[in-house]
Design a protein around this motif. Sequence first.
Motif, PDB file in Angstrom:
ATOM      1  N   TRP A   7     -58.464 -24.817 -23.903  1.00  0.00           N
ATOM      2  CA  TRP A   7     -58.435 -23.438 -23.415  1.00  0.00           C
ATOM      3  C   TRP A   7     -57.052 -22.814 -23.565  1.00  0.00           C
ATOM      4  CZ3 TRP A   7     -61.572 -23.309 -18.197  1.00  0.00           C
ATOM      5  CH2 TRP A   7     -62.927 -23.500 -18.479  1.00  0.00           C
ATOM      6  N   CYS A   8     -55.998 -23.601 -23.494  1.00  0.00           N
ATOM      7  CA  CYS A   8     -54.636 -23.059 -23.595  1.00  0.00           C
ATOM      8  C   CYS A   8     -54.154 -22.949 -25.040  1.00  0.00           C
ATOM      9  CB  CYS A   8     -53.662 -23.916 -22.794  1.00  0.00           C
ATOM     10  SG  CYS A   8     -53.916 -23.789 -21.014  1.00  0.00           S
ATOM     11  N   SER A   9     -54.952 -23.358 -25.974  1.00  0.00           N
ATOM     12  CA  SER A   9     -54.576 -23.280 -27.376  1.00  0.00           C
ATOM     13  C   SER A   9     -54.948 -21.903 -27.924  1.00  0.00           C
ATOM     14  CB  SER A   9     -55.291 -24.375 -28.176  1.00  0.00           C
ATOM     15  OG  SER A   9     -55.065 -24.184 -29.549  1.00  0.00           O
ATOM     16  N   TRP A  10     -53.940 -21.113 -28.245  1.00  0.00           N
ATOM     17  CA  TRP A  10     -54.186 -19.758 -28.727  1.00  0.00           C
ATOM     18  C   TRP A  10     -54.991 -19.778 -30.018  1.00  0.00           C
ATOM     19  CZ3 TRP A  10     -54.866 -15.242 -27.020  1.00  0.00           C
ATOM     20  CH2 TRP A  10     -54.739 -14.111 -27.819  1.00  0.00           C
ATOM     21  N   ASP A  11     -54.752 -20.778 -30.884  1.00  0.00           N
ATOM     22  CA  ASP A  11     -55.498 -20.878 -32.136  1.00  0.00           C
ATOM     23  C   ASP A  11     -56.996 -21.031 -31.888  1.00  0.00           C
ATOM     24  OD1 ASP A  11     -53.172 -20.696 -33.603  1.00  0.00           O
ATOM     25  OD2 ASP A  11     -52.919 -22.870 -33.775  1.00  0.00           O
ATOM     26  N   ASP A  12     -57.367 -21.696 -30.808  1.00  0.00           N
ATOM     27  CA  ASP A  12     -58.774 -21.933 -30.508  1.00  0.00           C
ATOM     28  C   ASP A  12     -59.422 -20.790 -29.730  1.00  0.00           C
ATOM     29  OD1 ASP A  12     -58.703 -24.450 -31.717  1.00  0.00           O
ATOM     30  OD2 ASP A  12     -58.014 -25.404 -29.873  1.00  0.00           O
ATOM     31  N   THR A  13     -58.632 -19.981 -29.042  1.00  0.00           N
ATOM     32  CA  THR A  13     -59.219 -18.966 -28.160  1.00  0.00           C
ATOM     33  C   THR A  13     -58.971 -17.524 -28.583  1.00  0.00           C
ATOM     34  OG1 THR A  13     -57.263 -19.046 -26.735  1.00  0.00           O
ATOM     35  CG2 THR A  13     -59.138 -20.460 -26.127  1.00  0.00           C
ATOM     36  N   PHE A  14     -58.114 -17.289 -29.576  1.00  0.00           N
ATOM     37  CA  PHE A  14     -57.787 -15.886 -29.876  1.00  0.00           C
ATOM     38  C   PHE A  14     -58.994 -15.100 -30.373  1.00  0.00           C
ATOM     39  CE2 PHE A  14     -57.636 -15.119 -34.436  1.00  0.00           C
ATOM     40  CZ  PHE A  14     -57.604 -16.395 -34.969  1.00  0.00           C
ATOM     41  N   GLU A  15     -59.896 -15.734 -31.100  1.00  0.00           N
ATOM     42  CA  GLU A  15     -61.077 -15.025 -31.586  1.00  0.00           C
ATOM     43  C   GLU A  15     -62.008 -14.671 -30.425  1.00  0.00           C
ATOM     44  OE1 GLU A  15     -64.728 -15.721 -34.709  1.00  0.00           O
ATOM     45  OE2 GLU A  15     -62.866 -16.825 -35.008  1.00  0.00           O
ATOM     46  N   LEU A  16     -62.202 -15.617 -29.519  1.00  0.00           N
ATOM     47  CA  LEU A  16     -63.057 -15.364 -28.346  1.00  0.00           C
ATOM     48  C   LEU A  16     -62.468 -14.259 -27.472  1.00  0.00           C
ATOM     49  CD1 LEU A  16     -63.779 -19.063 -27.296  1.00  0.00           C
ATOM     50  CD2 LEU A  16     -65.155 -17.587 -28.778  1.00  0.00           C
ATOM     51  N   TYR A  17     -61.140 -14.305 -27.297  1.00  0.00           N
ATOM     52  CA  TYR A  17     -60.452 -13.310 -26.475  1.00  0.00           C
ATOM     53  C   TYR A  17     -60.530 -11.933 -27.135  1.00  0.00           C
ATOM     54  CZ  TYR A  17     -56.941 -11.742 -23.110  1.00  0.00           C
ATOM     55  OH  TYR A  17     -56.292 -11.097 -22.093  1.00  0.00           O
ATOM     56  N   GLY A  18     -60.398 -11.906 -28.458  1.00  0.00           N
ATOM     57  CA  GLY A  18     -60.515 -10.646 -29.192  1.00  0.00           C
ATOM     58  C   GLY A  18     -61.906 -10.042 -29.068  1.00  0.00           C
ATOM     59  N   GLU A  19     -62.938 -10.891 -29.149  1.00  0.00           N
ATOM     60  CA  GLU A  19     -64.308 -10.403 -28.981  1.00  0.00           C
ATOM     61  C   GLU A  19     -64.526  -9.850 -27.576  1.00  0.00           C
ATOM     62  OE1 GLU A  19     -66.883 -13.669 -29.897  1.00  0.00           O
ATOM     63  OE2 GLU A  19     -66.392 -13.633 -32.037  1.00  0.00           O
ATOM     64  N   LEU A  20     -63.947 -10.503 -26.586  1.00  0.00           N
ATOM     65  CA  LEU A  20     -64.057 -10.038 -25.208  1.00  0.00           C
ATOM     66  C   LEU A  20     -63.396  -8.670 -25.048  1.00  0.00           C
ATOM     67  CD1 LEU A  20     -64.821 -10.671 -22.223  1.00  0.00           C
ATOM     68  CD2 LEU A  20     -62.545 -11.672 -22.008  1.00  0.00           C
ATOM     69  N   THR A  21     -62.202  -8.530 -25.591  1.00  0.00           N
ATOM     70  CA  THR A  21     -61.485  -7.252 -25.530  1.00  0.00           C
ATOM     71  C   THR A  21     -62.288  -6.156 -26.220  1.00  0.00           C
ATOM     72  OG1 THR A  21     -59.391  -8.449 -25.543  1.00  0.00           O
ATOM     73  CG2 THR A  21     -59.305  -6.100 -26.070  1.00  0.00           C
ATOM     74  N   ASN A  22     -62.798  -6.461 -27.406  1.00  0.00           N
ATOM     75  CA  ASN A  22     -63.579  -5.494 -28.164  1.00  0.00           C
ATOM     76  C   ASN A  22     -64.855  -5.101 -27.421  1.00  0.00           C
ATOM     77  OD1 ASN A  22     -63.919  -3.897 -30.512  1.00  0.00           O
ATOM     78  ND2 ASN A  22     -65.388  -5.377 -31.313  1.00  0.00           N
ATOM     79  N   CYS A  23     -65.476  -6.059 -26.768  1.00  0.00           N
ATOM     80  CA  CYS A  23     -66.690  -5.780 -25.992  1.00  0.00           C
ATOM     81  C   CYS A  23     -66.400  -4.776 -24.876  1.00  0.00           C
ATOM     82  CB  CYS A  23     -67.239  -7.083 -25.422  1.00  0.00           C
ATOM     83  SG  CYS A  23     -68.740  -6.880 -24.435  1.00  0.00           S
ATOM     84  N   THR A  24     -65.303  -4.996 -24.141  1.00  0.00           N
ATOM     85  CA  THR A  24     -64.971  -4.070 -23.047  1.00  0.00           C
ATOM     86  C   THR A  24     -64.675  -2.673 -23.597  1.00  0.00           C
ATOM     87  OG1 THR A  24     -62.617  -4.654 -23.028  1.00  0.00           O
ATOM     88  CG2 THR A  24     -64.087  -5.901 -21.578  1.00  0.00           C
ATOM     89  N   PHE A  25     -64.041  -2.618 -24.770  1.00  0.00           N
ATOM     90  CA  PHE A  25     -63.734  -1.331 -25.394  1.00  0.00           C
ATOM     91  C   PHE A  25     -65.006  -0.607 -25.816  1.00  0.00           C
ATOM     92  CE2 PHE A  25     -63.107   0.995 -29.391  1.00  0.00           C
ATOM     93  CZ  PHE A  25     -62.310   2.027 -28.924  1.00  0.00           C
ATOM     94  N   LEU A  26     -65.918  -1.327 -26.492  1.00  0.00           N
ATOM     95  CA  LEU A  26     -67.147  -0.700 -26.973  1.00  0.00           C
ATOM     96  C   LEU A  26     -68.031  -0.208 -25.832  1.00  0.00           C
ATOM     97  CD1 LEU A  26     -68.034  -3.060 -29.949  1.00  0.00           C
ATOM     98  CD2 LEU A  26     -67.135  -0.723 -30.055  1.00  0.00           C
ATOM     99  N   LEU A  27     -68.102  -0.993 -24.756  1.00  0.00           N
ATOM    100  CA  LEU A  27     -68.878  -0.537 -23.601  1.00  0.00           C
ATOM    101  C   LEU A  27     -68.262   0.721 -22.999  1.00  0.00           C
ATOM    102  CD1 LEU A  27     -69.850  -3.833 -21.764  1.00  0.00           C
ATOM    103  CD2 LEU A  27     -71.377  -2.209 -22.872  1.00  0.00           C
ATOM    104  N   ALA A  28     -66.944   0.753 -22.885  1.00  0.00           N
ATOM    105  CA  ALA A  28     -66.280   1.939 -22.337  1.00  0.00           C
ATOM    106  C   ALA A  28     -66.551   3.152 -23.225  1.00  0.00           C
ATOM    107  CB  ALA A  28     -64.784   1.683 -22.213  1.00  0.00           C
ATOM    108  N   LYS A  29     -66.470   2.930 -24.520  1.00  0.00           N
ATOM    109  CA  LYS A  29     -66.715   4.038 -25.458  1.00  0.00           C
ATOM    110  C   LYS A  29     -68.152   4.542 -25.342  1.00  0.00           C
ATOM    111  CE  LYS A  29     -66.440   5.152 -30.334  1.00  0.00           C
ATOM    112  NZ  LYS A  29     -66.174   4.666 -31.680  1.00  0.00           N
ATOM    113  N   ASN A  30     -69.130   3.622 -25.276  1.00  0.00           N
ATOM    114  CA  ASN A  30     -70.541   4.024 -25.170  1.00  0.00           C
ATOM    115  C   ASN A  30     -70.859   4.696 -23.843  1.00  0.00           C
ATOM    116  OD1 ASN A  30     -71.274   3.148 -27.702  1.00  0.00           O
ATOM    117  ND2 ASN A  30     -71.830   1.108 -27.011  1.00  0.00           N
ATOM    118  N   MET A  31     -70.093   4.359 -22.804  1.00  0.00           N
ATOM    119  CA  MET A  31     -70.345   4.941 -21.482  1.00  0.00           C
ATOM    120  C   MET A  31     -69.426   6.126 -21.189  1.00  0.00           C
ATOM    121  SD  MET A  31     -70.912   1.389 -19.384  1.00  0.00           S
ATOM    122  CE  MET A  31     -71.621   2.115 -17.917  1.00  0.00           C
TER     123      MET A  31
END
Length: 146
Positions: free
Chosen positions: A54-78
């Motif tokens: 979990w602390c390895s940025w190489d292993d989690t940056f894609e998941l974290y990016g998807e999470l960030t993008n999800c919050t952005f897209l929901l905000a945009k749609n709402m």
Amino acid sequence: MGPRRHALLWFIVVSTMSQCVPAIGCGSRYEFAIEEFCMAKFRLDMHELDERRWCSWDDTFELYGELTNCTFLLAKNMNCFWPNRQVDEFFIRIHRHYFQDCSLSGRLLKDPPNRILGPFIVVPILVTLLMTGLVVWRSKRSEGIV
């Protein structure tokens, strides 16, 4: 009806309501949406990943990016501002749960190898013994000191 379909139905209802009544604001509707869609997927992805990574940025940056993008897209749609207070509090909760034991650099914390750690232990012990021996030897040789 499965949990995914139920969540999708709620998303459609919430999105439709946000288009019809924009004056209500984002508040609890947006919080519900990011918990149901963004957090649910992130939680599944993180549990598929070994907890020691979990602390390895190489292993989690894609998941974290998807999470960030999800919050952005929901905000945009709402029609919500992004980032906002709910997003900040959401990510603080994420960090407290998943990343609280990680260093600031994002690297996993571990002990140095013995070839590096050994000298930091042995040298002070040897210096202490040498100085103690020198003091004892010098105190027994007190002749000629005024």
